[in-house]
Scaffold this motif. Structure first.
Motif, PDB file in Angstrom:
ATOM      1  N   LYS A  18       0.828  -1.207   0.000  1.00 45.86           N
ATOM      2  CA  LYS A  18       0.000   0.000   0.000  1.00 45.86           C
ATOM      3  C   LYS A  18       0.862   1.256   0.000  1.00 45.86           C
ATOM      4  O   LYS A  18       2.001   1.243   0.440  1.00 45.86           O
ATOM      5  CB  LYS A  18      -0.925   0.016   1.214  1.00 45.86           C
ATOM      6  CG  LYS A  18      -1.995  -1.057   1.154  1.00 45.86           C
ATOM      7  CD  LYS A  18      -2.993  -0.920   2.250  1.00 45.86           C
ATOM      8  CE  LYS A  18      -4.046   0.094   2.045  1.00 45.86           C
ATOM      9  NZ  LYS A  18      -4.944   0.009   0.952  1.00 45.86           N
ATOM     10  N   LEU A  67      -6.099   4.926  -9.863  1.00 45.41           N
ATOM     11  CA  LEU A  67      -6.715   4.404  -8.648  1.00 45.41           C
ATOM     12  C   LEU A  67      -8.088   3.822  -8.926  1.00 45.41           C
ATOM     13  O   LEU A  67      -8.858   4.367  -9.722  1.00 45.41           O
ATOM     14  CB  LEU A  67      -6.798   5.495  -7.585  1.00 45.41           C
ATOM     15  CG  LEU A  67      -5.444   6.077  -7.156  1.00 45.41           C
ATOM     16  CD1 LEU A  67      -5.639   7.173  -6.134  1.00 45.41           C
ATOM     17  CD2 LEU A  67      -4.523   4.989  -6.626  1.00 45.41           C
ATOM     18  N   ARG A  68      -8.404   2.725  -8.250  1.00 44.11           N
ATOM     19  CA  ARG A  68      -9.685   2.029  -8.450  1.00 44.11           C
ATOM     20  C   ARG A  68     -10.877   2.944  -8.193  1.00 44.11           C
ATOM     21  O   ARG A  68     -11.887   2.845  -8.862  1.00 44.11           O
ATOM     22  CB  ARG A  68      -9.763   0.806  -7.546  1.00 44.11           C
ATOM     23  CG  ARG A  68      -8.782  -0.266  -7.937  1.00 44.11           C
ATOM     24  CD  ARG A  68      -8.980  -1.542  -7.120  1.00 44.11           C
ATOM     25  NE  ARG A  68      -7.856  -2.436  -7.236  1.00 44.11           N
ATOM     26  CZ  ARG A  68      -7.543  -3.152  -8.300  1.00 44.11           C
ATOM     27  NH1 ARG A  68      -8.283  -3.054  -9.374  1.00 44.11           N
ATOM     28  NH2 ARG A  68      -6.490  -3.947  -8.305  1.00 44.11           N
ATOM     29  N   LYS A  69     -10.746   3.847  -7.223  1.00 42.06           N
ATOM     30  CA  LYS A  69     -11.882   4.720  -6.903  1.00 42.06           C
ATOM     31  C   LYS A  69     -12.078   5.824  -7.940  1.00 42.06           C
ATOM     32  O   LYS A  69     -13.096   6.491  -7.945  1.00 42.06           O
ATOM     33  CB  LYS A  69     -11.726   5.309  -5.502  1.00 42.06           C
ATOM     34  CG  LYS A  69     -10.521   6.206  -5.329  1.00 42.06           C
ATOM     35  CD  LYS A  69     -10.407   6.660  -3.900  1.00 42.06           C
ATOM     36  CE  LYS A  69      -9.145   7.493  -3.717  1.00 42.06           C
ATOM     37  NZ  LYS A  69      -8.933   7.851  -2.334  1.00 42.06           N
ATOM     38  N   GLU A 104      -3.970  -3.409  -4.270  1.00 39.24           N
ATOM     39  CA  GLU A 104      -5.437  -3.438  -4.177  1.00 39.24           C
ATOM     40  C   GLU A 104      -6.072  -2.072  -4.462  1.00 39.24           C
ATOM     41  O   GLU A 104      -7.250  -1.993  -4.778  1.00 39.24           O
ATOM     42  CB  GLU A 104      -5.875  -3.943  -2.811  1.00 39.24           C
ATOM     43  CG  GLU A 104      -5.423  -3.051  -1.666  1.00 39.24           C
ATOM     44  CD  GLU A 104      -5.568  -3.699  -0.305  1.00 39.24           C
ATOM     45  OE1 GLU A 104      -6.008  -2.983   0.604  1.00 39.24           O
ATOM     46  OE2 GLU A 104      -5.242  -4.874  -0.166  1.00 39.24           O
ATOM     47  N   ASP A 105      -5.279  -0.997  -4.373  1.00 41.66           N
ATOM     48  CA  ASP A 105      -5.814   0.343  -4.608  1.00 41.66           C
ATOM     49  C   ASP A 105      -5.758   0.783  -6.064  1.00 41.66           C
ATOM     50  O   ASP A 105      -6.489   1.680  -6.467  1.00 41.66           O
ATOM     51  CB  ASP A 105      -5.078   1.371  -3.749  1.00 41.66           C
ATOM     52  CG  ASP A 105      -5.307   1.141  -2.265  1.00 41.66           C
ATOM     53  OD1 ASP A 105      -6.415   0.717  -1.889  1.00 41.66           O
ATOM     54  OD2 ASP A 105      -4.368   1.366  -1.490  1.00 41.66           O
TER      55      ASP A 105
END
Length: 116
Positions: A18, A67-69, A104-105
């Motif tokens: 992370k 970023l995933r978001k 994961e991000d």
């Protein structure tokens, strides 16, 4: 890590931990693998670009953060494909891709820093 070979279906970004935060000269910085992200230099629709320095070599770079978001799975897949091609290309008029990492991000593409 880019191996300067043609991308194959088995090609995959290097897993990385992370994003970690820290302080340098009173400013908030981020660490990602061996890279220190010092300053956001651009923001687009689904990616941000940060000026970064490799802690081991002192090499400056630009880190694109998908970023995933902020972006869809299809946009991240397109970025992953672009990164694979960037790892395979070497030409004086093409920006070098140094490293591609993923956690994961999101997806992180480390490229030659172009100034000016």
């Amino acid at each position: 890590m880019c191996q300067n070979t043609k991308p194959t279906p088995a090609w995959a970004p290097t897993p990385v931990g992370k994003l970690r935060t820290g302080m340098k000269d009173g400013k908030k910085i981020y660490n990602l693998g061996a890279w220190v992200l010092e300053e956001k230099i651009a923001q687009g629709g689904f990616a941000a670009v940060w000026r970064a320095v490799n802690m081991d070599t002192g090499r400056p770079a630009a880190v694109k953060m998908f970023l995933r978001k902020q972006c869809s799975a299809a946009e991240r897949a397109a970025a992953r494909e672009e990164a694979a091609l960037g790892c395979a290309l070497r030409h004086r008029r093409v920006v070098d891709t140094y490293e591609v990492m993923e956690n994961e991000d999101g997806l992180y593409v480390v490229q030659e820093l172009m100034t000016g």
